[in-house]
Design an enzyme around this catalytic site. Structure first.
Site, PDB file in Angstrom:
ATOM      1  N   ASP A  68       0.849  -1.194   0.000  1.00  0.00           N
ATOM      2  CA  ASP A  68       0.000   0.000   0.000  1.00  0.00           C
ATOM      3  C   ASP A  68       0.884   1.244   0.000  1.00  0.00           C
ATOM      4  OD1 ASP A  68      -1.924   2.078   0.696  1.00  0.00           O
ATOM      5  OD2 ASP A  68      -3.258   0.428   1.245  1.00  0.00           O
ATOM      6  N   SER A 132      -6.906   4.414  -1.489  1.00  0.00           N
ATOM      7  CA  SER A 132      -6.781   2.951  -1.522  1.00  0.00           C
ATOM      8  C   SER A 132      -8.099   2.272  -1.856  1.00  0.00           C
ATOM      9  CB  SER A 132      -6.289   2.433  -0.171  1.00  0.00           C
ATOM     10  OG  SER A 132      -5.004   2.919   0.095  1.00  0.00           O
ATOM     11  N   ASP A 183     -10.030  -2.136   6.562  1.00  0.00           N
ATOM     12  CA  ASP A 183      -9.390  -1.071   5.794  1.00  0.00           C
ATOM     13  C   ASP A 183      -9.604  -1.327   4.296  1.00  0.00           C
ATOM     14  OD1 ASP A 183      -7.934   1.312   5.723  1.00  0.00           O
ATOM     15  OD2 ASP A 183      -6.018   0.287   5.514  1.00  0.00           O
ATOM     16  N   THR A 185      -8.058  -1.771   1.374  1.00  0.00           N
ATOM     17  CA  THR A 185      -7.474  -2.783   0.483  1.00  0.00           C
ATOM     18  C   THR A 185      -8.020  -4.189   0.756  1.00  0.00           C
ATOM     19  OG1 THR A 185      -5.513  -1.402   0.361  1.00  0.00           O
ATOM     20  CG2 THR A 185      -5.298  -3.651  -0.465  1.00  0.00           C
ATOM     21  N   ARG A 196     -15.852   3.936   2.735  1.00  0.00           N
ATOM     22  CA  ARG A 196     -14.836   3.044   3.269  1.00  0.00           C
ATOM     23  C   ARG A 196     -14.833   3.009   4.790  1.00  0.00           C
ATOM     24  NH1 ARG A 196      -9.008   5.319   1.671  1.00  0.00           N
ATOM     25  NH2 ARG A 196      -8.426   3.931   3.379  1.00  0.00           N
ATOM     26  N   GLU A 377      -1.536  -7.922   1.632  1.00  0.00           N
ATOM     27  CA  GLU A 377      -1.239  -6.488   1.634  1.00  0.00           C
ATOM     28  C   GLU A 377      -0.240  -6.114   2.733  1.00  0.00           C
ATOM     29  OE1 GLU A 377      -3.279  -2.091   2.194  1.00  0.00           O
ATOM     30  OE2 GLU A 377      -3.899  -3.745   3.452  1.00  0.00           O
ATOM     31  N   ASP A 382       2.164   2.759   3.314  1.00  0.00           N
ATOM     32  CA  ASP A 382       1.308   3.938   3.132  1.00  0.00           C
ATOM     33  C   ASP A 382       1.123   4.703   4.430  1.00  0.00           C
ATOM     34  OD1 ASP A 382      -1.096   5.488   1.913  1.00  0.00           O
ATOM     35  OD2 ASP A 382      -1.955   4.469   3.648  1.00  0.00           O
ATOM     36  N   LYS A 383       0.747   4.003   5.476  1.00  0.00           N
ATOM     37  CA  LYS A 383       0.368   4.711   6.705  1.00  0.00           C
ATOM     38  C   LYS A 383       1.562   5.457   7.296  1.00  0.00           C
ATOM     39  CE  LYS A 383      -3.412   1.487   7.295  1.00  0.00           C
ATOM     40  NZ  LYS A 383      -4.298   2.304   6.465  1.00  0.00           N
ATOM     41  N   HIS A 386       2.408   8.492   5.200  1.00  0.00           N
ATOM     42  CA  HIS A 386       1.529   9.598   5.630  1.00  0.00           C
ATOM     43  C   HIS A 386       2.137  10.315   6.839  1.00  0.00           C
ATOM     44  CE1 HIS A 386      -2.016   9.237   3.125  1.00  0.00           C
ATOM     45  NE2 HIS A 386      -2.184   7.968   3.418  1.00  0.00           N
ATOM     46  N   ASP A 423      -1.039   0.225  -4.783  1.00  0.00           N
ATOM     47  CA  ASP A 423      -2.351   0.821  -5.079  1.00  0.00           C
ATOM     48  C   ASP A 423      -2.245   2.283  -5.503  1.00  0.00           C
ATOM     49  OD1 ASP A 423      -1.582   1.549  -2.540  1.00  0.00           O
ATOM     50  OD2 ASP A 423      -3.536   1.195  -1.613  1.00  0.00           O
ATOM     51  N   HIS A 424      -1.235   2.969  -5.013  1.00  0.00           N
ATOM     52  CA  HIS A 424      -1.033   4.368  -5.411  1.00  0.00           C
ATOM     53  C   HIS A 424       0.381   4.757  -5.007  1.00  0.00           C
ATOM     54  CE1 HIS A 424      -1.427   5.303  -1.160  1.00  0.00           C
ATOM     55  NE2 HIS A 424      -2.544   4.612  -1.153  1.00  0.00           N
ATOM     56  N   HIS A 470      -1.003  11.073  -0.743  1.00  0.00           N
ATOM     57  CA  HIS A 470      -0.725  10.180  -1.866  1.00  0.00           C
ATOM     58  C   HIS A 470      -0.299  11.035  -3.051  1.00  0.00           C
ATOM     59  CE1 HIS A 470      -4.015   7.214  -0.253  1.00  0.00           C
ATOM     60  NE2 HIS A 470      -3.017   7.376   0.597  1.00  0.00           N
TER      61      HIS A 470
HETATM   62 ZN   LIG Z   1      -2.968   6.345   2.362  1.00  0.00          ZN
END
Ligand SMILES: [Zn+2]
Length: 691
Positions: A68, A132, A183, A185, A196, A377, A382-383, A386, A423-424, A470
């Site tokens: 992610d 995501s 979450d 994904t 979501r 995943e 990702d987290k 961030h 995913d991004h 992102h």
């Molecule tokens: Zn994110």
């Protein structure tokens, strides 16, 4: 221009015309061209770049690894830190590399990830940076959608996902993550949600409060006639194995339905899940199948990261550290340290979970006969990106890399396709010196060299709730095994859905998916307590169904579920959630159905349009159909669509007839009443004392 692009242009033109016509009717200001583009791209398969490229091989199993937020930058940051710029990641770097594994087919390409709707307003517009949810929905369903959408399209209609389609094909299925299992994904494989954040029946809480009004669209909640929250649908979808975090949300209580008043944990256990929270139990699991699926939730929220947090520093602080590092062989720079809370210390790293999932799915009877589909995943790349947390992000990339390496050591690449992608894209950049305009973490890589990781995409101060964002760059997708070369070149995220479905031989076009409900059937039974249940089977091309139950003598609908009891524009998630490849029950209370009366039950797949109509007389029995627990199977007769239509027309006429009689009666009553009034008035008038 190839035929595909011609097709797309023609499609765009056709849709532009339709959209233009719609626009004239409804939206005065927007540009038709813009709207048409979104309309085309957000159709199932409408955003494919390689629609005409067939599968290049057939695989029995597919393992899809998602990092992610793992853009090229995040992969490189982890490689540089852990192995040096000239080093090699043991799993991720081998996928797609000819000769690096036993695979005879490999592929490497890049894919686009944009969304077709803004997340907060959920209006249809091409949106360059995806979240995501939209990106996961894209590869899970082949349909581009709006940010915030979980396997529903721009019109809030559920789209069948890979896990459901794999189940419909007889495959074993698994869903593994280091995030909360609710979450985005993991959620795109287990549910269909217009938002979501609709984690559970009480929203996104630990069950001690209820914020579902803010987190969910009301239509989706069971008590309003909807298909239920993400967690409830996870239990309905019933993957053979689901592993991750988020156990606090399973303390929530169901507000309606079969398990109303019980916690989701109680529900999971009653439904036969092997539910557990202790990571030490992972290694002792011996089976995962539809009779006894595994649901292991090892942390209250997202799983703890492998490395402790590092802090990104402002320019002056980071530069001072970098200068000191130049004097002392980089000793002054940040070295990542292992987090004592990391579950890898207790046998539940992502590699441990992946290893167990592969073992159990391979051993599963469906897995043995028909193969499996597994999504894995690594969520917190990702987290922690961030959070501008370089060490956190690197440790998570390492965890995912080891999971890929573990898979490579276990599977046979002659019948298993492994895909590694993301995913991004995300924030982190490798820079040559601490940047003036953002935050930098000066790291001392394991080979002793300096590595400056830069973060600069937060729109507000990090100390004040800010979050790095992102980014919209295209992503690497790599594959090894049969079908791998279909990821070559530039594709779109939605192409990944078709690569997997075609390589596994799953239904992929709308008509193929609809056809999965061709053999749908309904039976009716009466329990010993007098309650009736309709049992739905083989609605495998549908995520939800609507139904109506009509008393044929009166033409009255005595029970139904189609629209929801509330309507804020998200009716797509109304109806009864289909339990893919299982029996989906619809319960009728004992006072709804009266013995001796005849009923017509119509059940319609909301995605496929498949309609099953049965007529039955309540209380009628075939003694041979009584089971040991006193349940009686009620004989039913099939009603064809023509017969059903004729019956409905007759009932409507009968109702009209009744209505005409009622009207006549009413008219007579009114006439009578007015005469009486007149008489009364006359009487009053004649009495002479009115004025
Ligand atoms: Zn994110």
């Amino acid at each position: 221009m190839n035929t595909n692009s011609i097709r797309r242009k023609v499609m765009a033109g056709v849709t532009a015309f339709i959209a233009g016509a719609t626009l004239i009717a409804s939206v005065p200001a927007a540009s038709a061209t813009e709207t048409a583009d979104v309309q085309t791209l957000s159709q199932h398969g409408g955003a494919q770049r390689i629609a005409n490229t067939p599968a290049s091989g057939k695989a029995k199993n597919v393992i899809l690894f998602i990092g992610d937020g793992m853009g090229d930058s995040e992969i490189t940051v982890a490689r540089d830190y852990l192995y040096g710029p000239g080093g090699t990641l043991n799993g991720i770097d081998k996928i797609g590399q000819p000769g690096a594994t036993s695979a005879t087919e490999t592929g490497v390409g890049q894919y686009t990830t944009y969304a077709t709707g803004d997340g907060s307003s959920r209006t249809n517009q091409v949106t360059a940076v995806t979240d995501s949810a939209a990106s996961g929905s894209a590869w899970a369903t082949g349909t581009k959608t709006y940010n915030n959408a979980v396997s529903v399209d721009n019109s809030f209609t559920p789209q069948m996902n890979l896990l459901e389609l794999a189940k419909a094909n007889g495959k074993a299925t698994g869903n593994v993550t280091t995030a909360e299992v609710q979450d985005a994904t993991p959620a795109v494989m287990e549910s269909h949600s217009t938002q979501r954040s609709c984690y559970g029946p009480q929203g996104k809480t630990d069950g001690s409060s209820d914020d579902s009004a803010a987190r969910c669209d009301a239509e989706q909640l069971l008590q309003n006639g909807g298909i239920g929250s993400i967690s409830e649908q996870l239990l309905d979808t019933r993957a053979d194995i689901t592993l991750g975090g988020g156990n606090k949300y399973f303390n929530q209580t169901a507000q309606a339905g079969e398990w109303a008043g019980k916690t989701l944990k109680e529900q999971a256990t009653e439904r036969g899940y092997q539910y557990f929270e202790d990571p030490a139990q992972l290694s002792s699991l011996t089976e995962a199948n539809q009779d006894s699926p595994v649901l292991g939730l090892f942390s209250s929220g997202n799983m703890p990261t492998q490395y402790n947090e590092s802090k990104a520093l402002d320019h002056d602080t980071a530069e001072q550290m970098a200068l000191a590092g130049q004097q002392d062989g980089n000793q002054s720079l940040v070295s990542c340290t292992t987090n004592s809370e990391w579950l890898g210390n207790k046998g539940a790293s992502l590699a441990d979970m992946t290893s167990k999932a592969i073992d159990l799915l391979s051993d599963n009877q469906n897995g043995q006969s028909n193969g499996y589909f597994l999504q894995v995943e690594g969520a917190s790349i990702d987290k922690q990106d961030h959070n501008a947390n370089a060490c956190g992000q690197i440790g998570e990339t390492d965890d995912l890399d080891k999971a890929v390496a573990t898979a490579l050591s276990k599977v046979d690449l002659s019948d298993t396709l492994i895909i590694v992608t993301a995913d991004h894209a995300h924030t982190s950049q490798i820079v040559s010196w601490p940047s003036y305009y953002g935050l930098t973490t000066p790291l001392r890589a394991k080979d002793g060299s300096a590595l400056y990781v830069f973060y600069g995409t937060s729109s507000s101060q990090m100390d004040n709730g800010g979050s790095m964002s992102h980014t919209g760059t295209q992503l690497r997708i790599a594959a090894s095994g049969p079908g791998a070369s279909r990821v070559d070149g530039l594709t779109d995220q939605t192409d990944n859905f078709f690569t997997i479905t075609k390589t596994l031989g799953l239904a992929s076009s709308t008509s193929e998916i609809n056809a999965l409900s061709d053999n749908a059937d309904v039976s009716v039974e009466k329990a010993s307590d007098g309650a009736y249940t309709a049992d739905l089977t083989a609605f495998n091309g549908d995520a939800s169904v609507s139904y109506s139950l009509v008393d044929t003598a009166t033409g009255q609908t005595v029970a139904s579920q189609d629209g929801c009891t509330v309507d804020n524009g998200h009716q797509g998630v109304c109806g009864v959630r289909v339990r893919t490849t299982q029996t989906t029950p619809i319960s009728f209370s004992a006072d709804t159905i009266k013995d001796g009366s005849t009923y017509r039950l119509t059940v319609k797949g909301k995605q496929s349009g498949k309609q099953v109509v049965k007529e039955f007389t309540a209380g009628a029995t075939n003694s041979a159909d009584t089971t040991a627990d006193g349940t009686i199977e009620i004989p039913t007769t099939d009603v064809t669509e023509a017969q059903a239509a004729a019956a409905e027309q007759k009932e409507a006429l009968a109702k009209t007839g009744i209505a005409i009689i009622m009207l006549a009666l009413l008219a007579a009553v009114i006439a009578g009443a007015s005469c009486a009034v007149r008489r009364l008035r006359n009487g009053v008038e004649t009495s002479g004392d009115g004025e």
